[in-house]
Structure formats: structure tokens, C-alpha cells
Design a protein around this motif. Structure first.
Motif, PDB file in Angstrom:
ATOM      1  N   GLY A 232     -13.812  -8.007  -0.310  1.00  0.00           N
ATOM      2  CA  GLY A 232     -12.733  -7.066   0.015  1.00  0.00           C
ATOM      3  C   GLY A 232     -12.608  -6.807   1.503  1.00  0.00           C
ATOM      4  N   PHE A 233     -13.661  -7.121   2.263  1.00  0.00           N
ATOM      5  CA  PHE A 233     -13.628  -6.825   3.703  1.00  0.00           C
ATOM      6  C   PHE A 233     -12.567  -7.657   4.432  1.00  0.00           C
ATOM      7  CE2 PHE A 233     -16.135  -7.603   7.853  1.00  0.00           C
ATOM      8  CZ  PHE A 233     -15.345  -6.715   8.552  1.00  0.00           C
ATOM      9  N   PRO A 234     -12.565  -8.998   4.281  1.00  0.00           N
ATOM     10  CA  PRO A 234     -11.480  -9.733   4.953  1.00  0.00           C
ATOM     11  C   PRO A 234     -10.087  -9.328   4.480  1.00  0.00           C
ATOM     12  CG  PRO A 234     -12.975 -11.258   3.780  1.00  0.00           C
ATOM     13  CD  PRO A 234     -13.567  -9.895   3.671  1.00  0.00           C
ATOM     14  N   ILE A 235      -9.995  -8.859   3.257  1.00  0.00           N
ATOM     15  CA  ILE A 235      -8.675  -8.433   2.764  1.00  0.00           C
ATOM     16  C   ILE A 235      -8.265  -7.120   3.439  1.00  0.00           C
ATOM     17  CG2 ILE A 235      -7.382  -7.749   0.660  1.00  0.00           C
ATOM     18  CD1 ILE A 235      -8.080 -10.848   1.161  1.00  0.00           C
ATOM     19  N   ALA A 236      -9.240  -6.267   3.730  1.00  0.00           N
ATOM     20  CA  ALA A 236      -8.937  -5.052   4.499  1.00  0.00           C
ATOM     21  C   ALA A 236      -8.432  -5.430   5.888  1.00  0.00           C
ATOM     22  CB  ALA A 236     -10.186  -4.175   4.599  1.00  0.00           C
ATOM     23  N   LEU A 237      -9.049  -6.436   6.498  1.00  0.00           N
ATOM     24  CA  LEU A 237      -8.608  -6.880   7.833  1.00  0.00           C
ATOM     25  C   LEU A 237      -7.176  -7.428   7.750  1.00  0.00           C
ATOM     26  CD1 LEU A 237     -11.851  -8.729   9.042  1.00  0.00           C
ATOM     27  CD2 LEU A 237     -11.081  -6.424   9.669  1.00  0.00           C
ATOM     28  N   GLU A 238      -6.910  -8.209   6.724  1.00  0.00           N
ATOM     29  CA  GLU A 238      -5.588  -8.802   6.565  1.00  0.00           C
ATOM     30  C   GLU A 238      -4.528  -7.728   6.261  1.00  0.00           C
ATOM     31  OE1 GLU A 238      -4.067 -11.365   7.278  1.00  0.00           O
ATOM     32  OE2 GLU A 238      -2.424 -11.675   5.859  1.00  0.00           O
ATOM     33  N   GLY A 239      -4.877  -6.765   5.433  1.00  0.00           N
ATOM     34  CA  GLY A 239      -3.929  -5.675   5.133  1.00  0.00           C
ATOM     35  C   GLY A 239      -3.554  -4.925   6.400  1.00  0.00           C
ATOM     36  N   ALA A 240      -4.549  -4.677   7.257  1.00  0.00           N
ATOM     37  CA  ALA A 240      -4.292  -3.961   8.512  1.00  0.00           C
ATOM     38  C   ALA A 240      -3.438  -4.807   9.453  1.00  0.00           C
ATOM     39  CB  ALA A 240      -5.608  -3.584   9.174  1.00  0.00           C
ATOM     40  N   LEU A 241      -3.729  -6.104   9.522  1.00  0.00           N
ATOM     41  CA  LEU A 241      -2.942  -6.978  10.411  1.00  0.00           C
ATOM     42  C   LEU A 241      -1.479  -7.020   9.962  1.00  0.00           C
ATOM     43  CD1 LEU A 241      -2.736  -8.946  12.781  1.00  0.00           C
ATOM     44  CD2 LEU A 241      -3.410 -10.791  11.244  1.00  0.00           C
ATOM     45  N   LYS A 242      -1.244  -7.152   8.668  1.00  0.00           N
ATOM     46  CA  LYS A 242       0.130  -7.206   8.162  1.00  0.00           C
ATOM     47  C   LYS A 242       0.881  -5.936   8.565  1.00  0.00           C
ATOM     48  CE  LYS A 242       0.628 -10.679   7.423  1.00  0.00           C
ATOM     49  NZ  LYS A 242      -0.307 -11.768   7.349  1.00  0.00           N
ATOM     50  N   LEU A 243       0.214  -4.788   8.452  1.00  0.00           N
ATOM     51  CA  LEU A 243       0.898  -3.529   8.760  1.00  0.00           C
ATOM     52  C   LEU A 243       1.202  -3.407  10.256  1.00  0.00           C
ATOM     53  CD1 LEU A 243       1.950  -1.121   7.200  1.00  0.00           C
ATOM     54  CD2 LEU A 243      -0.166   0.084   7.751  1.00  0.00           C
ATOM     55  N   LYS A 244       0.266  -3.833  11.094  1.00  0.00           N
ATOM     56  CA  LYS A 244       0.516  -3.815  12.552  1.00  0.00           C
ATOM     57  C   LYS A 244       1.707  -4.693  12.885  1.00  0.00           C
ATOM     58  CE  LYS A 244      -4.363  -4.034  13.318  1.00  0.00           C
ATOM     59  NZ  LYS A 244      -5.540  -4.635  13.919  1.00  0.00           N
ATOM     60  N   GLU A 245       1.665  -5.928  12.366  1.00  0.00           N
ATOM     61  CA  GLU A 245       2.695  -6.914  12.708  1.00  0.00           C
ATOM     62  C   GLU A 245       4.088  -6.470  12.297  1.00  0.00           C
ATOM     63  OE1 GLU A 245       1.693 -11.424  12.139  1.00  0.00           O
ATOM     64  OE2 GLU A 245       0.917 -10.305  10.433  1.00  0.00           O
ATOM     65  N   LEU A 246       4.191  -5.955  11.078  1.00  0.00           N
ATOM     66  CA  LEU A 246       5.513  -5.740  10.480  1.00  0.00           C
ATOM     67  C   LEU A 246       6.059  -4.357  10.730  1.00  0.00           C
ATOM     68  CD1 LEU A 246       4.695  -7.488   7.150  1.00  0.00           C
ATOM     69  CD2 LEU A 246       6.324  -8.301   8.831  1.00  0.00           C
ATOM     70  N   ALA A 247       5.180  -3.356  10.623  1.00  0.00           N
ATOM     71  CA  ALA A 247       5.663  -1.970  10.676  1.00  0.00           C
ATOM     72  C   ALA A 247       5.326  -1.303  12.006  1.00  0.00           C
ATOM     73  CB  ALA A 247       5.068  -1.174   9.520  1.00  0.00           C
ATOM     74  N   TYR A 248       4.610  -2.008  12.876  1.00  0.00           N
ATOM     75  CA  TYR A 248       4.224  -1.483  14.191  1.00  0.00           C
ATOM     76  C   TYR A 248       3.480  -0.155  14.058  1.00  0.00           C
ATOM     77  CZ  TYR A 248       8.291  -4.545  14.892  1.00  0.00           C
ATOM     78  OH  TYR A 248       9.204  -5.566  14.804  1.00  0.00           O
ATOM     79  N   ILE A 249       2.676  -0.082  13.006  1.00  0.00           N
ATOM     80  CA  ILE A 249       1.868   1.114  12.788  1.00  0.00           C
ATOM     81  C   ILE A 249       0.426   0.750  13.115  1.00  0.00           C
ATOM     82  CG2 ILE A 249       0.903   2.609  10.975  1.00  0.00           C
ATOM     83  CD1 ILE A 249       3.541   2.563   9.597  1.00  0.00           C
ATOM     84  N   HIS A 250      -0.255   1.656  13.773  1.00  0.00           N
ATOM     85  CA  HIS A 250      -1.660   1.400  14.051  1.00  0.00           C
ATOM     86  C   HIS A 250      -2.425   1.317  12.734  1.00  0.00           C
ATOM     87  CE1 HIS A 250      -5.846   2.699  14.682  1.00  0.00           C
ATOM     88  NE2 HIS A 250      -5.748   1.687  15.527  1.00  0.00           N
TER      89      HIS A 250
END
Ligand code: F6R
Length: 369
Positions: A232-250
């Protein structure tokens, strides 16, 4: 060409069952051995390797991290995952016994190309896991295992990611069999579990209305945390990256066990925290440890958004919102758990009125170092 979807990204998220199925299809020869698409690596070399180094950038590197647990477990070969742009500069220990696996959707990421060349100069064998046919990495690697995700148009990677993990699993299964770590019936069992994944991804897609609704209501959030442990750890990293990229949210992804070593200080009233809860059928201790993390952040006011296996009623007790994925072998669960997070980032960005296919400041392939 968006197939009735509002964006390429939404279409590509829905292409994921097919992308995984196509990546799996027709891979084995008459002896049950993996067929590489191009190039040949001597079986003698693959039997003698003592280390695997995955090199990749961004989402492709998270695919490497997600596949690593399975590859190590099945092959007992140590796997390192290294960001391509860091690889060359640390004087990496690479020899003729090192298998380098370069993962890239475009096959044109300059950082990854340079790392491949560096590894080859040191005598390593390079296998590319690449989506774009005939791309630079596909040509320069000693052999290629193509992900068959089809063209990925949206800048944010989705279907390439699940295909990369799938290809990593195939490579792991192949190496395990070649080196005698697994017997044919075990290989058959793993392959049939993998064959069942596309329908399970489809089920996640078919039941995604709740995550879409939650995302659409969160357009004013300023920061979102993601916790995961083990696969689940790499998936947490990927979930955070997707949100930064798309929604410009920290957004930050953390290993859940790391929480008490620092990040828990970030948690305040109403802080949204996604937690990927491991299956209760896996190691029981992991399930309960991650659930303790959920309780710890919730006790400090966090709003907990939990991704859990269908039927996990214990997780539901600690969740403000719960999103279920079908049961699957633990090592394969990244292919399911990432999907709600992709949809979350897409819907939240759409709610903010952003162009989800072309986020600001980003290019689909990064051809400069
Ligand atoms: C994230 C994303 C990037 C790429 C990275 C590597 O959504 O698209 O992080 O994954 O730039 O690109 P490739 O796989 O083409 O080498």
C-alpha cells in the motif's frame, strides 16, 4: 476518440481492465516460459543475476516499487528501485550479474535513457518495460517486455501504471520459474490469479460513484495525506502524485509506520487522510497495525478516507468514508487500490474546473535531463 468520456484520463482509467488483460495475453511459449517481445537475454545470464535494479521516474518508479514486493517474494533476488536521475550520480554498484529493468511509458524519458546507457556501460543486462513501440528505450534495451496499454494521451499516467506493474509481475514469475523457485502448479496459480484481476478492476470502476461524490465535495481542501504500508505504500505515493499533478493540491504519501516518527504532527481537525488498509486475510498484524494508524489520526481530528477489501467490517468502523476493492492476493492488490485514488484526483481536479488531460507545467514525456 474519448469514447464518450469527458476526458482522455477518464477514458484511460476505464481502459485499465483491458490494458492489464492485453499485457497478460499470449505471453507464454509452449514450455510455459515468458516471451520477451524484442531482443533475447541468455537464460544463463538470467540464472546468474544476483540483483535487480529498477530504474524509472515518477509514476513508473512507483510501478517498480509496487512490483518489487512480488518479484522479491517469488524470486528471492534482491530488488532495488532507483529514480533514474539519481542512479548515475551515486556510483551505483552494477556488474554483469545485475539485471536492470527500465520502466517507461514513453520510452523517451531522457533521465531513464541516460541511466540505461550508464548501466549498459557497466556491463548490466537491461530489460525495458515500455509502452511505446520502437521508442528509444525499447531500441536500446537488450530486450523488451511491452506493456500493451495502448496510446496514453492524458499527461497523468493511469493505464500505463497498472500495465507496468503487471509486466513486472510477469517478469518475476518468469525469473522464479527459470531459477527453480516455483513449480509449474504454483506458476499456474499465480497466472490465474493475475487473469482474474481485470474483472476486479472493472468492479472497482463499476462501484466508483461514492469516491466521485466525495472528491467533488473536496474542491476547497488545501492538503491531503495518503498512508499505506507494505504494497500500500507505493500506492499512497502514487495517490499523492496524481492529486498534485491534476488538482494542484499539496499531497504527501507516507509509509503508515512512519506516522509516529514525524508526519502525525501534521494532522489537525478535518485533515483528510487516505489510508490503504491491507487485507485482513494477509498478515493479521499488518491489518491491525494500519487500523491503529487510522484510529491515531482520527483521534486527532482527521477525516479518514479508507480503502479496504470488500467485507472488511472492522475497517469500516474506523472510517469516515470507506471505499471497497475486491479481494485479491495481497501482492496483487496495488492493481486495485490505485483505481479509487486515480478517480479521486480526476474528479477533484474536474470539480476545480481544471483541464485534467493537460495539467499546467507538465509534458507527457520529459525528453530533457
Ligand atoms: C505521472 C507521470 C510521470 C511519468 C514519468 C515517467 O502521472 O506521468 O510521473 O510517469 O515522467 O514517464 P515515462 O513512463 O514515459 O518514462
Amino acid at each position: 476518440e474519448k469514447g464518450g468520456f469527458a476526458s482522455f484520463m477518464d477514458k484511460e482509467i476505464h481502459d485499465q481492465p483491458a490494458a492489464v488483460a492485453d499485457t497478460l495475453r499470449g505471453r507464454l511459449d509452449a514450455q510455459g516460459r515468458l516471451k520477451l517481445d524484442e531482443g533475447v537475454v541468455d537464460e544463463y545470464v538470467l540464472k546468474s543475476i544476483d540483483k535487480i535494479i529498477v530504474i524509472a521516474c515518477g509514476t513508473a518508479s512507483y510501478a517498480g516499487l509496487a512490483a518489487r514486493y512480488a518479484i522479491e517474494h517469488w524470486t528471492r533476488i534482491p530488488v532495488e528501485v532507483e529514480l533514474a536521475h539519481e542512479f548515475r550520480y551515486r556510483d551505483p554498484i552494477v556488474s554483469v550479474k545485475t539485471l536492470v529493468v527500465a520502466i517507461s511509458q514513453s520510452g523517451e524519458t531522457m533521465d531513464t535513457i541516460m541511466a540505461v546507457r550508464h548501466a549498459q556501460q557497466q556491463g548490466a543486462t537491461v530489460i525495458g518495460i515500455v509502452n511505446a513501440q520502437g521508442s528509444t528505450i525499447a531500441r536500446e534495451a537488450d530486450a523488451v517486455l511491452y506493456t500493451r496499454a495502448g496510446p496514453e494521451i492524458a499527461v497523468a499516467s493511469t493505464k500505463a501504471f497498472v500495465s507496468q506493474i503487471t509486466a513486472g509481475f510477469l517478469l518475476g514469475i518468469y525469473l522464479a520459474e527459470l531459477r527453480g523457485n516455483k513449480f509449474p502448479d504454483e506458476i499456474d496459480a499465480l497466472l490465474s490469479e493475475l487473469d482474474a484481476i481485470p474483472a476486479k478492476i472493472q468492479r472497482v470502476l463499476d462501484t466508483a460513484a461514492p469516491i466521485r461524490e466525495v472528491a467533488a465535495s473536496m474542491a476547497n481542501e488545501r492538503t491531503v495525506l495518503f498512508l499505506g504500508r507494505h504494497v500500500g505504500f507505493p500506492i499512497a505515493l502514487e495517490g499523492a502524485l496524481k492529486l498534485k499533478e491534476l488538482a494542484y493540491i499539496h499531497a504527501e504519501g507516507f509509509a503508515a509506520g512512519e506516522l509516529k516518527h514525524g508526519p502525525i504532527a501534521l494532522v489537525e481537525q478535518d485533515q483528510p487522510v487516505f489510508v490503504i488498509v491491507p487485507s485482513p486475510r494477509g498478515r493479521e498484524s499488518l491489518h491491525s497495525k494500519v487500523l491503529s494508524n487510522v484510529q491515531e489520526v482520527r483521534a486527532r481530528g482527521a477525516r479518514t478516507l479508507v480503502i479496504a477489501e470488500e467485507g472488511d467490517t472492522v475497517a469500516a468502523q474506523h472510517a469516515d468514508e470507506i471505499f471497497y476493492v475486491p479481494a485479491a492476493p495481497v501482492l496483487m492488490t496495488p492493481l486495485l487500490c490505485v483505481v479509487p485514488l486515480q478517480i479521486f484526483a480526476l474528479e477533484l481536479a474536474a470539480a476545480k474546473g481544471y483541464d485534467v488531460d493537460q495539467p499546467r507545467n507538465l509534458a507527457k514525456s520529459v525528453t530533457v535531463e
